[in-house]
Design a protein around this motif. Structure first.
Motif, PDB file in Angstrom:
ATOM      1  N   LEU A   1      -7.856   6.710   2.324  1.00  0.00           N
ATOM      2  CA  LEU A   1      -7.405   6.268   1.169  1.00  0.00           C
ATOM      3  C   LEU A   1      -6.711   5.245   1.073  1.00  0.00           C
ATOM      4  CD1 LEU A   1      -6.428   9.793  -0.596  1.00  0.00           C
ATOM      5  CD2 LEU A   1      -8.560   8.597  -0.761  1.00  0.00           C
TER       6      LEU A   1
ATOM      7  N   ALA B   1       6.502  12.279 -11.162  1.00  0.00           N
ATOM      8  CA  ALA B   1       5.530  12.418 -12.251  1.00  0.00           C
ATOM      9  C   ALA B   1       4.390  13.258 -11.520  1.00  0.00           C
ATOM     10  CB  ALA B   1       5.035  11.210 -13.074  1.00  0.00           C
TER      11      ALA B   1
ATOM     12  N   LYS C   1       7.553   7.774 -10.270  1.00  0.00           N
ATOM     13  CA  LYS C   1       6.083   8.122 -10.278  1.00  0.00           C
ATOM     14  C   LYS C   1       5.992   9.338  -9.322  1.00  0.00           C
ATOM     15  CE  LYS C   1       3.677   4.230 -12.132  1.00  0.00           C
ATOM     16  NZ  LYS C   1       2.770   4.215 -13.059  1.00  0.00           N
TER      17      LYS C   1
ATOM     18  N   LEU D   1       1.006  -1.223   0.134  1.00  0.00           N
ATOM     19  CA  LEU D   1       0.126   0.033   0.099  1.00  0.00           C
ATOM     20  C   LEU D   1       0.797   1.415  -0.039  1.00  0.00           C
ATOM     21  CD1 LEU D   1      -2.901  -0.896   2.614  1.00  0.00           C
ATOM     22  CD2 LEU D   1      -2.816  -1.167   0.018  1.00  0.00           C
TER      23      LEU D   1
ATOM     24  N   PRO E   1       0.814   3.456  -3.698  1.00  0.00           N
ATOM     25  CA  PRO E   1      -0.217   4.339  -4.001  1.00  0.00           C
ATOM     26  C   PRO E   1      -0.467   5.277  -3.079  1.00  0.00           C
ATOM     27  CG  PRO E   1      -1.079   2.264  -3.283  1.00  0.00           C
ATOM     28  CD  PRO E   1       0.346   2.144  -3.533  1.00  0.00           C
TER      29      PRO E   1
ATOM     30  N   ALA F   1       2.486  16.752 -11.892  1.00  0.00           N
ATOM     31  CA  ALA F   1       1.062  17.039 -12.443  1.00  0.00           C
ATOM     32  C   ALA F   1       0.495  17.998 -11.629  1.00  0.00           C
ATOM     33  CB  ALA F   1       0.483  15.459 -12.502  1.00  0.00           C
TER      34      ALA F   1
ATOM     35  N   ALA G   1       0.124  14.131  -4.372  1.00  0.00           N
ATOM     36  CA  ALA G   1      -1.162  14.693  -5.056  1.00  0.00           C
ATOM     37  C   ALA G   1      -1.916  15.577  -4.119  1.00  0.00           C
ATOM     38  CB  ALA G   1      -2.138  13.722  -5.588  1.00  0.00           C
ATOM     39  N   ALA G   2      -1.994  15.272  -2.629  1.00  0.00           N
ATOM     40  CA  ALA G   2      -2.558  16.190  -1.607  1.00  0.00           C
ATOM     41  C   ALA G   2      -2.076  17.313  -1.282  1.00  0.00           C
ATOM     42  CB  ALA G   2      -2.997  15.362  -0.193  1.00  0.00           C
TER      43      ALA G   2
ATOM     44  N   PRO H   1      -7.325  18.868  -3.463  1.00  0.00           N
ATOM     45  CA  PRO H   1      -6.210  18.282  -3.348  1.00  0.00           C
ATOM     46  C   PRO H   1      -6.669  16.867  -2.905  1.00  0.00           C
ATOM     47  CG  PRO H   1      -6.521  19.788  -1.486  1.00  0.00           C
ATOM     48  CD  PRO H   1      -7.535  20.131  -2.556  1.00  0.00           C
ATOM     49  N   LEU H   2      -7.765  16.530  -2.295  1.00  0.00           N
ATOM     50  CA  LEU H   2      -8.111  15.164  -1.992  1.00  0.00           C
ATOM     51  C   LEU H   2      -8.826  14.209  -3.181  1.00  0.00           C
ATOM     52  CD1 LEU H   2      -7.747  13.782   0.725  1.00  0.00           C
ATOM     53  CD2 LEU H   2      -7.534  16.281   0.965  1.00  0.00           C
TER      54      LEU H   2
ATOM     55  N   ALA I   1      -0.267  10.637 -14.916  1.00  0.00           N
ATOM     56  CA  ALA I   1       0.891  10.156 -14.253  1.00  0.00           C
ATOM     57  C   ALA I   1       1.155   9.006 -13.482  1.00  0.00           C
ATOM     58  CB  ALA I   1       1.438  11.556 -13.087  1.00  0.00           C
ATOM     59  N   VAL I   2      -0.048   8.534 -12.764  1.00  0.00           N
ATOM     60  CA  VAL I   2       0.103   7.451 -12.131  1.00  0.00           C
ATOM     61  C   VAL I   2      -0.093   6.276 -12.822  1.00  0.00           C
ATOM     62  CG1 VAL I   2      -0.630   8.303  -9.844  1.00  0.00           C
ATOM     63  CG2 VAL I   2      -2.398   7.435 -11.429  1.00  0.00           C
ATOM     64  N   ARG I   3      -0.613   6.351 -14.185  1.00  0.00           N
ATOM     65  CA  ARG I   3      -0.838   4.936 -15.196  1.00  0.00           C
ATOM     66  C   ARG I   3       0.010   5.128 -16.200  1.00  0.00           C
ATOM     67  NH1 ARG I   3      -7.285   6.358 -14.771  1.00  0.00           N
ATOM     68  NH2 ARG I   3      -7.582   5.666 -12.776  1.00  0.00           N
ATOM     69  N   GLY I   4       0.645   6.242 -16.337  1.00  0.00           N
ATOM     70  CA  GLY I   4       1.727   6.422 -17.669  1.00  0.00           C
ATOM     71  C   GLY I   4       2.813   5.285 -17.382  1.00  0.00           C
TER      72      GLY I   4
ATOM     73  N   ALA J   1      -7.008   1.790  -1.865  1.00  0.00           N
ATOM     74  CA  ALA J   1      -6.089   0.955  -2.398  1.00  0.00           C
ATOM     75  C   ALA J   1      -5.939  -0.673  -2.010  1.00  0.00           C
ATOM     76  CB  ALA J   1      -4.475   1.462  -1.921  1.00  0.00           C
TER      77      ALA J   1
ATOM     78  N   ALA K   1      -4.305  14.978 -15.373  1.00  0.00           N
ATOM     79  CA  ALA K   1      -2.718  15.168 -15.519  1.00  0.00           C
ATOM     80  C   ALA K   1      -2.230  14.020 -14.488  1.00  0.00           C
ATOM     81  CB  ALA K   1      -2.191  16.399 -15.116  1.00  0.00           C
ATOM     82  N   VAL K   2      -3.157  13.895 -13.081  1.00  0.00           N
ATOM     83  CA  VAL K   2      -2.463  12.974 -12.202  1.00  0.00           C
ATOM     84  C   VAL K   2      -2.712  11.515 -12.576  1.00  0.00           C
ATOM     85  CG1 VAL K   2      -3.124  12.193  -9.640  1.00  0.00           C
ATOM     86  CG2 VAL K   2      -2.782  14.583 -10.070  1.00  0.00           C
TER      87      VAL K   2
ATOM     88  N   LYS L   1      -6.401  19.254 -13.760  1.00  0.00           N
ATOM     89  CA  LYS L   1      -5.490  18.365 -12.889  1.00  0.00           C
ATOM     90  C   LYS L   1      -5.879  16.979 -12.757  1.00  0.00           C
ATOM     91  CE  LYS L   1      -3.474  22.387 -10.838  1.00  0.00           C
ATOM     92  NZ  LYS L   1      -2.035  22.428 -10.672  1.00  0.00           N
TER      93      LYS L   1
ATOM     94  N   ALA M   1      -4.733   9.648  -7.611  1.00  0.00           N
ATOM     95  CA  ALA M   1      -3.314   8.956  -7.258  1.00  0.00           C
ATOM     96  C   ALA M   1      -3.247   7.733  -6.335  1.00  0.00           C
ATOM     97  CB  ALA M   1      -2.437  10.085  -6.540  1.00  0.00           C
ATOM     98  N   ALA M   2      -4.270   7.321  -5.502  1.00  0.00           N
ATOM     99  CA  ALA M   2      -4.243   6.317  -4.794  1.00  0.00           C
ATOM    100  C   ALA M   2      -4.629   5.142  -5.604  1.00  0.00           C
ATOM    101  CB  ALA M   2      -5.098   6.541  -3.435  1.00  0.00           C
TER     102      ALA M   2
ATOM    103  N   LEU N   1      -7.451  14.935  -6.234  1.00  0.00           N
ATOM    104  CA  LEU N   1      -6.190  14.322  -6.890  1.00  0.00           C
ATOM    105  C   LEU N   1      -5.718  13.342  -6.197  1.00  0.00           C
ATOM    106  CD1 LEU N   1      -4.712  17.939  -7.608  1.00  0.00           C
ATOM    107  CD2 LEU N   1      -6.044  16.331  -9.290  1.00  0.00           C
ATOM    108  N   ALA N   2      -5.647  13.332  -4.811  1.00  0.00           N
ATOM    109  CA  ALA N   2      -4.785  12.313  -4.064  1.00  0.00           C
ATOM    110  C   ALA N   2      -5.797  10.960  -4.332  1.00  0.00           C
ATOM    111  CB  ALA N   2      -5.003  12.711  -2.393  1.00  0.00           C
TER     112      ALA N   2
ATOM    113  N   ALA O   1      -0.583   9.577  -3.416  1.00  0.00           N
ATOM    114  CA  ALA O   1      -1.566  10.188  -2.957  1.00  0.00           C
ATOM    115  C   ALA O   1      -1.050  11.176  -1.995  1.00  0.00           C
ATOM    116  CB  ALA O   1      -2.500   9.187  -2.453  1.00  0.00           C
TER     117      ALA O   1
END
Lengths: 371, 371, 371, 371
Positions: free
Chosen positions: D288, A364, A361, A315, A318, A368, A325-326, D318-319, D368-371, D292, D364-365, D361, D325-326, D321-322, A322
């Motif tokens: 979060l 990245a 990551k 965990l 991820p 972002a 990102a936060a 922010p949350l 970033a996490v999947r790229g 995950a 973009a996130v 945003k 990202a999670a 985006l988090a 996160a």
């Protein structure tokens, strides 16, 4: 370390003052009465500032002075504020305005200092837009283990090395770290890799010892309200990594930072590491709300520890992403060359391969959210 | 204080041992492997016991000896227990059986010591069937206030006097107690009323000072996992009142007691004082399940603090009675001669009239549950 | 059931009203504006009361009338209260005063009704100073089991029989009760023993069925905020046992009671059954603070379920006694003729011997706190 | 909706079965005995599968068949599994192996179905790598408000529209939504914008009504364990958005999803929306970790609601985006054309500008996490 000229009346450096305040009956009735900042006009003179500080002294108050690029502010702390003081101060030369502070913390508040504090650790900047990654094992176990750890985290791009020499443990019968030997091994790892070191100090009498080796003094979650320890690390002036307590509110966490800064040490890095809730599927519950809220309420850098926050290595990636990102300014993560053989926290430590895969990551996601 | 002959190898009294354990790689893999007690046969000789202790030493283990009226027990603590040791010990002369201990704590467990520990505080017995009431103000504020408090609580029938000289406070700007002056005033109150005094100690370097005045050393909730402090009060041998941490599990609480007892000090009084939950209508949530469960799992006396547990004076009487009904060995309550003018915790302090009215109810409930 | 003349405008009995309120934009901005009671003068006439109710109607408000021995009160509920209404009402004939209500709940509040509500269940009084004990198995499993349970709890002195016919279960693959057959068996047990029966109803469409058999309709913790169900049991007028939700605040619990009473059914018995916290050593954490606080804030009877509150049969006796000492009006406990073979909750069920041994202790503690 | 051939014995579609299971005494003793899946060999025939299902029937067991691209699996559910069954099944033609399932949930488990479930909502794919954004006001308040909301969220790039017509409210006196009128207005907004609509259903008898208008049936946090409601939405076969309860463990949340899927409806979207903890600075604590972990343990899509999770509009970006990202598959957020005038949840609703600024945003996130 950031520039902060601080006016500390003689009394506050006297460790006994807080314990035996002279006038017993001046305790204010209401929290709100004690909170005020004085904002100076742009271009106010030193004499103007001194006059404000002098006026405060007359009322047995202290003034903490923060000189910023845009504004100079005097935080009024420590005792009952007479109802008339506000008006009185607003008539002083060079004073732009006085502002009531609504939160019980003052020096950590963005109301007092709107711009981000940047803590400088041997040239590494924490806060202010960069992303710092602190990595290493839970405990220093042996020379081979810490040197190997330092190399792998540096190769993957970490900025600092973590490692525990003094370990708080729930049971008196479990491994409590190598003590000073551990500190020596950390210093050796820094010598070889150039990575500044972050390590925990658990009790006031150890502060001097740990400060001889460490670059950042870590206050663990169990000690977040160990006030003598907070004041002792405050007196060193060194960077302090302040972990949030297991069940500390955000307000209590910021008040603990206030204890450090009230000693004249502005170099505090806050660290969210998960809170205790009813959920047992994870070791703790990461509170990323707290990261975003702390970034809003305080100027201090905030980093996150997803290793303790989740308790499970799988965990960590991820939740590390996160956290960035936060809005977190960085991460502190447990990385061990061989997690299955770790003396402690193996189950939540990344191995070198997973850590190396995570680092790009992190960059990245940081790009972002900030881009 | 209770009779407990304790075998402490030289090393354990050396404060640095725990920090630098010599053989780095002897860390046990699993908690369960370390937990065993050796029950001696009735009538086993000193030589039998010594032989068992000697055998343990050969494996770098320590033995804590508890000699009870019914059985003599050696608790094996501190390092990996070899798989063959159990059988080996059962062949020793005088050994009745070996018992695996399922909990991580040992010396505090009823498995090791089935009978209630009774802590003797200047002749007042805590534990073992009596009901002790400790009362007094949150903080010592002045000579008049503490003397008046001592008188009113004694008149109403309290057994001991509480009062804080060193106060942990979330904010660095609030009243932190009178320090040594407060201790002197408490001693003066004891001299006049005969009530033993209970007061908090917050940091290891203050233990010697506080121990010069206090009869019971209180460890506050925020310091329940301040391990250096636990060991320091352990070394005094004095009665210790150990408050449960705000979000400590029952197991962690008992492990903290284990830290004290592992220093050779069996005089620990546990104190439940409310835990932090989602409920905000009360300051904390009293956990009386924990009282009943602790009484079952450990031989230590357990008392309750309904003042902090509720945060509201009008909830103190019903919860005080509930605590006794749940099996608590006593209560610690905040009583102030004039709660509205208290420097701290006024809202949760009983006034003298309400305290006096409560005392006979406590006795009635104690009689009802024990009768 | 208690005397309560209630003024319910036609609309409120129309189940669809709450869902499609006519004037969309009358939503009040602030909670506080909606809360008022009108206290009538002693000796005010029916015409005075009717005039007040008529005035409320003009503003689209409803009035709930409570006629007590000492005072008659009109609770104003349901929509925005115009700022001028207060003065307007105070000029009405027969009105003594208007009182702002500080809590969001009204009809359950002691501000509206100072005296204890007593719920009458086939002649058994719940509330008002007596101690009621409801006992029986978690689930009705078979005729033999429920008949045997009913006999043993009656012999030991229980006042009512509990038993689940519809069981909420976390997993869809576990035993969910015998349904209507279970209800029939409960009724048979009542016929033989005379004990009124308490059983859970889980969904609005089952209310009519369950009400045909039960004497008290139990709302389980998971359904505390199932508002359609609350309104449906409210419409029956029957006694309702309302368990507190696992993580419901005291305020939310009282608001759920308000849902029932707002339908014209004052016969609500509150039941504390433990809340979910970080502690895992017990199934839940009993919140006896909540019992004492609810007794202070509301006129409704409050009982406690120590079986679910602790999850361990050996903790049930001390916590049952503690509940009574905290001021509870009674207990609901799981008792099973053979707990080891229970289909559900065996580990927290008392066997007949332990239950019988507990009953006189309950009486003794009740006498001690009330005496 | 995904392909899932499901074998439902007649009895399970009979709503009363679960309530009155015929053989009363077949209740298994231990949870573990009931959990098994049968993995078929690649290329096993329909006859092989039928033979396995037949064998299960002989033991009063049910088989849920999942035919995947890589493997076909029969989940065995519903009653005691005889100890010999495992070996028996492994001898059957076409059976590759049997696997014990360690979690109490089965059909939701990745052990049963390793690949992501993709829920299709009018062509919008939820799960499987895309990022869905559902946005709109807390409540439907008026035609103008919902039409304006739909337009602004569609322009900013949202995939679906949210809006409450039936609102669960703690107090019986607050706005509970427009009911069917609200549903009609949502349908009108869908007609104009093409956005599928997500709306809450609160009680089993409303399911048919809400299903006539909605594209996704939302189960609110308070109803996560309203089992009759879960089964009723399960029977519709429609996409279900299942919010996690305020204090539900991750395991309980997945078991509630199991209730829906056990009715033959695999179209479940999980939604984390914050849990209740001691922290009061935010409305809830976003978990979060749970996102995950749920993504790891189950094949179902998981989305996040940062509006309820934080309770403050300025923490939503922010949350949000988090959450992505999670690893979340999407977001559900409150957006209101004029938050200050919202009937409910205004303080946590984004205004159109902030929502529009957030959308790129999020993309973009996600990249970033999947790229």
């Amino acid at each position: 370390m950031i520039l902060m000229r601080q006016i500390v009346p003689a009394a506050i450096t006297n460790g006994t003052l807080c314990r035996v305040p002279a006038p017993i009956l001046t305790q204010p009735e209401k929290e709100e009465d004690r909170s005020m900042i004085v904002v100076m006009q742009t271009g106010s003179s030193q004499a103007d500032i001194d006059a404000v500080l002098e006026r405060l002294k007359e009322y047995n108050l202290q003034g903490h002075l923060t000189i910023g690029a845009e504004r100079t502010v005097v935080a009024v702390v420590g005792a009952t504020i007479p109802p008339t003081l506000r008006e009185e101060l607003e008539y002083c030369n060079g004073v732009k305005e006085t502002v009531r502070i609504t939160q019980p913390y003052k020096l950590v508040s963005r109301e007092v200092r709107p711009h981000d504090t940047i803590v400088d650790v041997r040239g590494i900047k924490v806060g202010g837009g960069s992303t710092v990654v602190i990595a290493g094992p839970c405990s220093v176990e042996s020379e081979a283990q810490i040197m190997e750890s330092a190399r792998v985290v540096r190769e993957a791009g970490a900025s600092m090395l973590r490692g525990g020499a003094f370990k708080p443990r729930s049971s008196p019968y479990t491994f409590r770290g190598l003590g000073e030997l551990g500190l020596q091994l950390l210093a050796q790892a820094r010598d070889e890799t150039g990575l500044p070191i972050v390590t925990e100090v658990m009790t006031p009498t150890d502060v001097e010892l740990v400060a001889r080796y460490a670059d950042v003094l870590q206050i663990g979650a169990r000690n977040m309200q160990n006030y003598q320890l907070l004041e002792e690390v405050g007196r060193t002036g060194m960077p302090v990594l302040l972990k949030r307590g297991l069940s500390a509110t955000i307000e209590e966490w910021l008040l603990s930072a206030e204890y450090v800064i009230a000693q004249g040490n502005p170099n505090v890095i806050l660290c969210e590491r998960g809170i205790r809730t009813f959920e047992t599927a994870t070791r703790n519950t990461m509170d990323l709300n707290a990261v975003a809220l702390a970034k809003r309420r305080t100027h201090l850098p905030v980093i996150v520890d997803p290793s303790h926050g989740t308790g499970k290595w799988y965990l960590v990636p991820p939740l590390a992403l996160a956290s960035i990102a936060a809005g977190a300014d960085g991460l502190i993560m447990e990385v061990h060359p061989d997690p299955d053989r770790a003396k402690s926290d193996g189950g939540q430590s990344l191995n070198p391969e997973n850590f190396a895969a995570l680092m790009p990551k992190i960059a990245a996601v940081a790009a972002a959210v900030r881009g």
